[in-house]
Write an enzyme that holds these catalytic residues in place. Structure first.
Site, short mmCIF file in Angstrom:
data_model
loop_
_atom_site.label_atom_id
_atom_site.label_comp_id
_atom_site.label_asym_id
_atom_site.label_seq_id
_atom_site.Cartn_x
_atom_site.Cartn_y
_atom_site.Cartn_z
N GLY A 90 3.32 41.03 22.63
CA GLY A 90 2.02 41.69 22.64
C GLY A 90 1.32 41.38 21.34
O GLY A 90 1.74 40.50 20.59
N ASP A 91 0.32 42.12 21.06
CA ASP A 91 -0.47 41.87 19.87
C ASP A 91 0.26 42.27 18.60
O ASP A 91 0.07 41.67 17.55
CB ASP A 91 -1.79 42.65 19.98
CG ASP A 91 -2.73 42.30 18.87
OD1 ASP A 91 -2.74 41.11 18.47
OD2 ASP A 91 -3.44 43.18 18.39
N GLY A 94 3.72 42.74 18.33
CA GLY A 94 5.12 42.40 18.22
C GLY A 94 5.65 41.69 19.44
O GLY A 94 4.93 41.47 20.41
N ASP A 154 -5.08 53.03 28.48
CA ASP A 154 -4.84 51.62 28.78
C ASP A 154 -4.11 51.45 30.11
O ASP A 154 -3.28 50.55 30.25
CB ASP A 154 -4.07 50.97 27.63
CG ASP A 154 -4.22 49.45 27.62
OD1 ASP A 154 -5.12 48.94 28.30
OD2 ASP A 154 -3.42 48.78 26.94
#
Ligand SMILES: Nc1ncnc2c1ncn2[C@@H]1O[C@H](COP(=O)(O)OP(=O)(O)OP(=O)(O)O)[C@@H](O)[C@H]1O
Length: 603
Positions: A219-220, A222, A335
């Site tokens: 992901g962004d 990790g 989200d």
């Protein structure tokens, strides 16, 4: 399960993998947005709205930085970093110094992000508000937009109920404090016990106690690895985050938000954080591993690329309980999308990814509402008196007020038409209480989420609260049923305009029940205050006829639509995976050399 990226790949192969993963061709959506600052950018002003769209005067929340959760393939590929062999656990932290997680080499000033602002047609602003990681800051030379007083900045203090960090963090010296005391759902979990056993024997857990088997995705903030607690045959998903990279990209707070939220959770459909530890360079979250992939991937495999209504009912019911629980903790998720709903080994779901969540204060309230005069009672709520019992689906003996708190069904407080005839209500003489767990006062001005899932009030910059989760729940339901989202345009900008200005329409096929469409209609109301669940949260949704027959309290005992194939962990760690196996993906994470090392990339 489908992973977003793989291990042991050449830069070339990695490039292809990345490109295919990130593009629409692979039917992946563009990454979610997080606008955390404000300055000058293109507004969504009335004159720009499509013909027929309501004339909206957007509250001027301007944008200086849009944080795309994942960066573009090209920017990433050029920054690909070296891979590393992991073997000796004692050496790991030092060895990892050569490794970069995330997009460390990307511009720190959000230069490429600024460009995206205009693409996305976001309002300009004169204030800077960030709360993806729930931060809030002043903007120089411009008006200050402040959150409501009940909003708690994440990273400073958590108001979430549940376990404390000492339950799961191995940074702390109190590792021995860990127990399932605050996590009743973990009482019989062998993975929990395995972690506790190592803790009590060795004090603190660290990298060395785990063997990384496969990269599950990144992901962004990790990368996530399938890992085994050495010698236990207990498997976990470990999220590894480079602290320097997080700091340089101003994402420490986001990571902290996610960790704190994870620490506070104890729910069957939410991730368990088994432990968390820090090395000099890395922050690691050890969570439950979901081998079934995500609902986005699973949907692609269904005939017609949509689920049956029965399957949808199951998945959305579980997601609803997860959202209800989050709202009770004062967490607005923000989200929801199929990509973030993972499938456990037993086929039940797990909602993941909390770094965009908003935290606020909430007082879950138990209201006696079975009588038709529930309106009256709502004005004079009757409190449960058991603040600890806030688990809607709690069927554990440790829940002290199970019978009074949660019956299998709630009475409907909706219109007469929706109400069941008396004789169908069985012999429920005593009024059943209604749990109101909605953080209705939550307010955020951030622009976060995924285009197709963004609620109109977020796009308009009007400030948003927990109702955004009910909007996204409607989009989610629509997508699972119809195989597409309702407002998708030719590009991101068109999508945003459609969300704000276009009416909801249903395709003719697949044929979907009236009650499903009715529920979607109730959820996809553009004005949040008229949206279903605005006032009473999940309770309102549970009572909708679409969920007729659902036993909310026992849903986790229900048969899931699909149970994932068992994962051959042993095979993964085998040093003798054949090249053909590797070619077709099986055991692709296994490292076929004598040391059982796993080579992997962080980027
Ligand atoms: N518990 C888990 N079990 C199995 N796979 C997981 C688990 N958690 C994450 N993954 C996989 O790893 C990928 C990366 O997860 P991660 O949460 O880091 O990123 P993300 O969902 O893209 O969000 P973000 O960018 O906000 O970090 C996910 O897309 C998922 O495929």
């Amino acid at each position: 399960m489908a992973s977003k990226s793989s291990t042991r790949t050449s830069p070339d192969k990695q490039r292809k993998l990345l490109a295919s993963h990130k593009t629409e061709g692979n039917s992946r959506r563009p990454p979610p947005l997080q606008i955390s600052k404000t300055s000058k950018s293109e507004p969504v002003t009335p004159r720009e709205l499509p013909k027929g769209a309501p004339q909206v005067v957007a509250k001027q929340v301007s944008v200086e930085t849009i944080e795309n959760k994942k960066h573009s393939p090209s920017s990433l590929v050029d920054k690909l970093n070296s891979s590393l062999s992991l073997g000796d656990p004692k050496r790991l932290p030092d060895d990892l110094s050569a490794v970069v997680i995330g997009t460390k080499n990307l511009p720190e000033d959000g230069g490429d992000q600024e460009k995206k602002t205009s693409d996305q047609g976001v309002s300009p602003a004169s204030a800077k508000v960030s709360d993806g990681a729930s931060s809030l800051a002043k903007t120089s030379g411009s008006a200050k937009v402040s959150e409501r007083a009940d909003f708690v900045e994440s990273g400073k203090s958590s108001i979430c109920r549940g376990s404390t960090s000492s339950d799961v963090s191995d940074e702390s010296t109190c590792s021995s404090l860990s127990s399932s005391v605050n996590k009743p759902h973990k009482a019989n979990d062998i993975r929990w016990e395995a972690i506790q056993a190592v803790r009590s024997k060795e004090g603190v857990l660290n990298f060395g106690h785990f063997r990384l088997l496969k990269k599950l995705g990144c992901g962004d903030i990790g990368s996530v690895y399938l890992s085994e607690l050495r010698g236990t045959k207990c498997y976990f998903a470990m999220k590894v985050m480079d602290k320097t990279s997080l700091a340089s990209r101003k994402k420490l707070l986001r990571a902290q938000t996610e960790r704190e939220i994870l620490q506070s959770l104890d729910h069957p459909f939410l991730p368990s954080l088994y432990t968390h530890f820090e090395t000099e360079k890395y922050s690691c979250l050890v969570m439950e591993f979901c081998p079934g992939g995500d609902l986005h991937t699973l949907r692609q495999r269904q005939p017609g690329k949509h689920f049956t209504e029965q399957a949808v009912k199951f998945y959305v019911a579980e997601v609803l309980l997860a959202l209800e629980y989050l709202h009770m903790l004062g967490i607005v998720y923000r989200d929801l999308k199929p990509e973030n709903v993972l499938v456990r080994d037993d086929g039940h779901i797990m909602l993941s990814d909390f770094d965009l969540s908003l935290r606020c204060a909430v007082s879950p309230t138990l209201v006696k509402s079975s009588a038709p005069e529930s309106e009256l009672l709502r004005k004079n709520p009757v409190y449960c008196g058991q603040p600890a019992c806030i688990e809607p689906s709690c069927i554990q003996p440790s829940c002290v007020v199970p019978t009074t708190c949660f019956g299998p069904r709630f009475f409907s407080s909706k219109s007469k038409k929706d109400r069941k005839p008396k004789n169908e209500m069985g012999n429920q003489v005593t009024p059943l209480p209604e749990l109101i767990a909605e953080p209705t006062n939550a307010r955020s001005m951030s622009f976060v989420g995924t285009h197709e899932y963004l609620a109109p009030e977020i796009i308009k910059g009007e400030g948003h609260g927990s109702a955004v989760d009910w909007w996204t729940f409607g989009i989610f339901l629509y997508e699972l049923l119809f195989g597409k989202t309702p407002f998708k345009g030719s590009g991101n900008r068109a999508t945003l305009f459609n969300v704000v200005g276009q009416p909801l329409r249903f395709p003719e096929t697949p044929v979907v029940s009236f009650s499903a469409r009715d529920l979607i209609r109730g959820l996809l109301v553009k004005e949040p205050q008229h949206r279903l669940a605005y006032k009473r949260g999940a309770t309102e949704i549970k009572q909708h006829p679409f969920f007729e027959g659902i036993n909310w309290a026992l849903i986790r005992c229900a048969s899931p639509p699909e149970i994932p194939k068992p994962v051959e962990f042993e095979r993964m760690s085998s040093p003798t995976v054949s090249s053909s196996d590797k070619a077709n993906g099986a055991g692709s994470a296994a490292y076929p050399d004598q040391n059982n090392y796993l080579e992997f990339d962080f980027f």
